[in-house]
Design an enzyme around this catalytic site. Structure first.
Site, short mmCIF file in Angstrom:
data_model
loop_
_atom_site.label_atom_id
_atom_site.label_comp_id
_atom_site.label_asym_id
_atom_site.label_seq_id
_atom_site.Cartn_x
_atom_site.Cartn_y
_atom_site.Cartn_z
CG ASP A 35 -1.87 1.12 1.31
OD1 ASP A 35 -1.65 2.13 0.60
OD2 ASP A 35 -2.84 1.03 2.09
CG ASP A 59 -3.13 -3.59 -0.53
OD1 ASP A 59 -2.16 -3.26 0.18
OD2 ASP A 59 -4.27 -3.78 -0.09
CE1 TYR A 79 -5.52 10.23 5.29
CE2 TYR A 79 -5.71 7.84 5.21
CZ TYR A 79 -5.67 9.02 5.93
OH TYR A 79 -5.77 8.98 7.29
CG ASP A 111 -7.82 -3.51 0.17
OD1 ASP A 111 -6.85 -3.48 0.97
OD2 ASP A 111 -8.48 -2.50 -0.14
CE1 TYR A 128 -4.69 -1.98 11.42
CE2 TYR A 128 -5.02 0.40 11.25
CZ TYR A 128 -5.25 -0.88 10.78
OH TYR A 128 -6.02 -1.06 9.66
CE LYS A 188 -6.82 -7.03 10.60
NZ LYS A 188 -6.07 -7.48 11.75
CG ASP A 198 -4.90 -5.24 2.93
OD1 ASP A 198 -5.71 -5.61 3.80
OD2 ASP A 198 -4.62 -4.05 2.74
CG ASP A 213 -12.74 2.19 5.20
OD1 ASP A 213 -13.34 2.98 4.47
OD2 ASP A 213 -11.88 2.54 6.04
CE1 TYR A 273 -7.05 1.52 12.70
CE2 TYR A 273 -7.42 3.68 13.66
CZ TYR A 273 -7.07 2.89 12.58
OH TYR A 273 -6.76 3.49 11.40
#
Ligand code: F6R
Ligand code: MG
Ligand code: MG
Length: 374
Positions: free
Chosen positions: A13, A55, A92, A133, A230, A233, A235, A288, A357
């Site tokens: 990512d 990703d 982002y 993802d 964190y 993830k 993926d 998401d 989180y």
């Protein structure tokens, strides 16, 4: 001597458009440019660049073996360049998975996910690449078990003499960083006992038992353990070989006829239904998600991904882009709406141990004085 070929699938990512939604075209273009150049220079023989959600995925065929420093460096430099571009474009999460600064010969442990296998070619080798993802490598445990160990899924386990003897699974304990190999059918119950705990035990490799032929390789990483916190993830990606004494492409795909629950989704902290989709829908939206997975089919021959002519593009089959998976997509939406009705109540949300989180620690700390013996 059969020809040896290495398939490397390395993903990262590097930044995305509108939150964690999708890797935009300018970043894909960087990967295309760099891999094209590496092919012209003879480092790799062929490549296919794609994205699943946020990703960026680099599939490469070459003859340099697994963990080759030059191939890994190519991937690292490509991700770096794409992350720099993402930063420039104000995308982002620029460079989200690039957890280290200096490249030290192997991209493993630096953030990107890696699945690599060196194979002895069998003339014409069909491959299925799975890439997902908003979930983790444990999400592949269930389908891999069905593909390589469940005779109710894979007819070949029962009726193809070449599969007699079953398959061996390498399972990683991602907490203790240990691995164990279990053979099916003999150790099926032990295997399920471990891999049913999808958050901790993850299948990293599968071999055909009678001759140790490599059949499947996945990326098993825990970014949070590399970074200590964190950072998204992990993926996952997976390469599976098919046919001719191995599960057929259709036996690899049939576990995805139904959706099932995986960990990940919003903030990596929820159970969510996996949704098999074609590349055109490989982008997460609702909460998401729901977590998405693609299956891409390729043929490997002469250390290349089979394509049309010398500089022709590799031929790719977008396997989940098919009405046969409409039922799973429909189920995924039904399960998604059911789970989201439960909000932040378990089991919609992961247990506190596995949440990526959590404010629980801070909440308990702030209430410390107010707790009285009950
Ligand atoms: C999950 C994921 C997203 C983000 C969420 C919050 O793997 O990538 O669900 O966790 O969008 O992201 P930040 O913290 O970047 O605002
Ligand atoms: Mg992201
Ligand atoms: Mg992602």
């Amino acid at each position: 001597m059969p020809r040896k070929t290495t398939i490397s699938l390395i993903k990262c990512d590097v930044g995305s458009l509108a939150g964690h939604h999708v890797t935009p075209k300018p970043l894909i273009n960087i990967a295309e440019k760099n891999l094209k150049k590496a092919k012209e220079e003879g480092l790799i023989n062929s490549y296919y660049v794609f994205n699943v959600g946020d990703d960026l995925e680099l599939l490469m065929a070459h003859e340099r073996g697994e963990s080759n420093p030059d191939v890994h460096k190519l991937a690292w430099n490509t991700f770096k360049e794409a992350a720099d571009k993402a930063l420039k474009l104000k995308l982002y999460g620029a460079g989200q998975d690039l957890l280290k600064t200096a490249f030290s010969g192997n991209i493993r442990g630096m953030g990107p996910g890696v699945a690599e296998m060196e194979i002895e070619e069998r003339g014409s080798d069909p491959l299925v690449v799975l890439a997902a993802d908003k979930t983790s490598a444990g999400s592949f445990n269930f389908p891999l078990f069905r593909i390589f160990a469940d005779p109710m899924n894979t007819a070949g386990l029962v009726i193809d003499p070449n599969m007699a003897g079953g398959f061996k699974f390498e399972v990683i304990d991602t907490i203790e960083n240990k691995k164990v190999t279990l053979k099916c059918p003999e150790e099926m119950y032990e295997l399920i006992a471990l891999i049913g705990t999808v958050q901790r035990y993850m299948i990293s490799r599968v071999w055909r038992a009678r001759d140790d032929l490599i059949c499947a390789v996945g990326s098993v990483t825990r970014l949070s353990q590399i970074a200590g916190k964190y950072v998204g993830k992990d993926d996952p990606v997976m390469i599976i070989r098919a046919q001719h004494g191995l599960p057929a492409v259709g036996e690899i795909l049939v576990p995805f006829m139904h959706s099932y629950l995986v960990e990940g989704w919003m903030r990596g902290s929820h159970w969510g239904p996996i949704m098999p989709i074609g590349l055109k829908d490989a982008k997460c939206t609702v909460f998401d998600g729901p977590p998405r997975i693609v299956a891409l089919g390729f043929q490997i021959a002469d250390s290349k991904i089979a394509g049309d002519g010398d500089d022709g593009k590799p031929l790719m089959a977008d396997l989940f882009n098919d009405p046969a998976f409409a039922l799973a997509r429909r189920e995924a939406l039904d399960y998604a709406s059911m789970l989201r009705r439960m909000g932040e109540f378990e089991p919609a949300r992961l247990g506190p141990e596995e949440m990526e989180y959590t404010t629980l620690k801070q909440i308990l700390e702030s209430l410390k004085e107010r707790f009285k013996p009950a």
